[in-house]
Enzyme design. Structure first.
Site, PDB file in Angstrom:
ATOM      1  N   SER A 166      -6.928  27.899  45.394  1.00 56.88           N
ATOM      2  CA  SER A 166      -5.525  28.299  45.258  1.00 56.88           C
ATOM      3  C   SER A 166      -5.026  29.231  46.356  1.00 56.88           C
ATOM      4  O   SER A 166      -3.827  29.375  46.526  1.00 56.88           O
ATOM      5  CB  SER A 166      -5.312  28.972  43.902  1.00 56.88           C
ATOM      6  OG  SER A 166      -6.228  30.050  43.749  1.00 56.88           O
ATOM      7  N   ASP A 223       0.066  37.893  41.532  1.00 62.01           N
ATOM      8  CA  ASP A 223       0.094  37.554  40.098  1.00 62.01           C
ATOM      9  C   ASP A 223      -1.197  37.910  39.369  1.00 62.01           C
ATOM     10  O   ASP A 223      -1.468  37.385  38.291  1.00 62.01           O
ATOM     11  CB  ASP A 223       0.385  36.050  39.924  1.00 62.01           C
ATOM     12  CG  ASP A 223      -0.704  35.179  40.558  1.00 62.01           C
ATOM     13  OD1 ASP A 223      -1.658  35.734  41.135  1.00 62.01           O
ATOM     14  OD2 ASP A 223      -0.592  33.931  40.474  1.00 62.01           O
ATOM     15  N   HIS A 242      -3.790  36.006  42.978  1.00 62.62           N
ATOM     16  CA  HIS A 242      -3.381  35.580  44.324  1.00 62.62           C
ATOM     17  C   HIS A 242      -2.605  36.695  45.016  1.00 62.62           C
ATOM     18  O   HIS A 242      -2.127  37.619  44.365  1.00 62.62           O
ATOM     19  CB  HIS A 242      -2.552  34.304  44.212  1.00 62.62           C
ATOM     20  CG  HIS A 242      -3.241  33.277  43.364  1.00 62.62           C
ATOM     21  ND1 HIS A 242      -2.954  33.115  42.022  1.00 62.62           N
ATOM     22  CD2 HIS A 242      -4.251  32.426  43.653  1.00 62.62           C
ATOM     23  CE1 HIS A 242      -3.759  32.191  41.517  1.00 62.62           C
ATOM     24  NE2 HIS A 242      -4.555  31.757  42.486  1.00 62.62           N
TER      25      HIS A 242
END
Length: 366
Positions: A30, A334, A337
């Site tokens: 991610s 968040d 990340h």
């Protein structure tokens, strides 16, 4: 403002290097995903919070499948070389000429079946491991080149990213309640998988490869919230978890060794170790120097409250969960990340140094 002669030369040499890459192919999780997770997780019954506002608020003004408030590391690298922002792979099967992003949020270095069989997870994982991503690359090859010769030529002028990988592997083991001594044996296995992927791409014709290490995951708001401890000895002077960061550093040192072995075996290649650990660690104790003015450097910008502004029942993207006004004043976006501002800083350190060995722009000219 006129460029000084020295700066002009540097600028021209960078431009000279830029023209030597014709495409970019990226594998990972991610931290560099540009939409694959959101595409793969598209199930009307399960809301994908990463595809809801405020994701994408900073640069795009809307969610784009990137798990950040804006651009991610490979977006800045693509911009440096004049490429379009790499689309996610399923969207891009028609035109792969300038590259494809195969990275998926949640991807592991070791195949997911291993974690399911080991009972380390009680649920089915998305099948998006490094091996799977390499399989997608193989499938897409016919739309990129026709003959072995043509493929080797094309890939020799491409920039490949293999990683970051490993964070999700370690998190699965940490979150199964394992101790540092139980997590450590996974490190050589994970590093070996990454090295095997690099070697596989070299055999396809890749010459320029960037292999990022792990960030200091013990400083992530998610891990800090999930593994909070009353024992102050578990934390370093910044407030990060010592055991998790020690495993990340072990991973990075073994990965450097593996890269060294591959450099000797394939002397015609340029394999770059990209340091993901020290950029974050350099900001945390000196936030104001970097424009990070959020109330606490270990807090997430977007989250549902608590000491680290992260809790599992109200994550970023859920209704009623808000983001800070200016994400560029935060390191973390968040809970897991990073913000676009952090990613920009890392990308710059990988392109120009000091956070890459050798810096990507130097590697082109050798």
């Amino acid at each position: 403002m006129g460029l000084t002669p020295v700066f002009s030369l540097l600028f021209l040499s960078c431009l000279h290097g830029v023209s030597s890459f014709t495409s970019m192919f990226t594998f990972g999780d991610s931290y560099i995903d540009t939409g694959n997770f959101v595409i793969m997780a598209a199930n009307p019954a399960i809301p994908v919070w990463q595809n809801k506002p405020p994701y994408g608020m900073t640069f795009f003004g809307r969610p784009t499948g990137r798990i950040s408030d804006g651009r991610v590391i490979v977006d800045f690298i693509a911009e440096q070389f004049g490429f379009p922002l790499l689309p996610a792979s399923p969207q891009n099967s028609s035109d792969a000429s300038e590259g494809v992003n195969f990275a998926v949020g949640g991807a592991t270095a070791i195949d997911v079946g291993f974690y399911e069989r080991s009972k380390l997870v009680q649920f089915q994982l998305m099948n998006n491991s490094l091996n799977v991503q390499l399989g997608w690359f193989e499938e897409l090859k016919p739309s990129i080149c026709n003959t072995t010769e043509e493929c080797r030529d094309r890939f020799s002028k491409a920039l490949f990213f293999v990683g970051e990988l490993g964070v999700n592997d370690y998190n699965l083991v940490w979150n199964a309640g394992k101790t540092e001594d139980e997590v450590k044996p996974y490190v050589p296995k994970i590093v070996k998988k990454i090295a095997m992927a690099v070697e596989r791409l070299i055999k396809e014709g890749a010459i320029y490869l960037v292999v990022p290490g792990n960030p200091p995951n013990g400083c992530s708001p998610t891990m800090l919230a999930l593994r909070s401890s009353l024992n102050t000895e578990n934390y370093d002077h910044i407030g990060c978890l010592i055991d998790i960061n020690r495993v990340a550093r072990r991973h990075n040192s073994l990965l450097r060794v593996a890269i060294g072995v591959l450099r000797v075996k394939y002397p015609h290649t340029t394999i770059i170790f990209a340091d993901f650990y020290h950029p974050i660690i350099s900001i945390l104790p000196n936030p104001n120097r970097f424009g990070v003015t959020g109330p606490d450097t270990l807090r997430a910008c977007c989250g549902g409250g608590g000491k680290y502004n992260w809790n599992a029942s109200s994550v970023c993207g859920m209704p009623g969960v808000t983001a800070c006004k200016d994400p560029s004043t935060f390191i973390n976006w968040d809970g897991v990340h990073y913000t676009e501002a952090t990613y920009r800083y890392i990308a710059k350190g990988w392109l120009y140094g000091p956070f890459a060995d050798p810096p990507i722009l130097n590697a082109i000219h050798h």
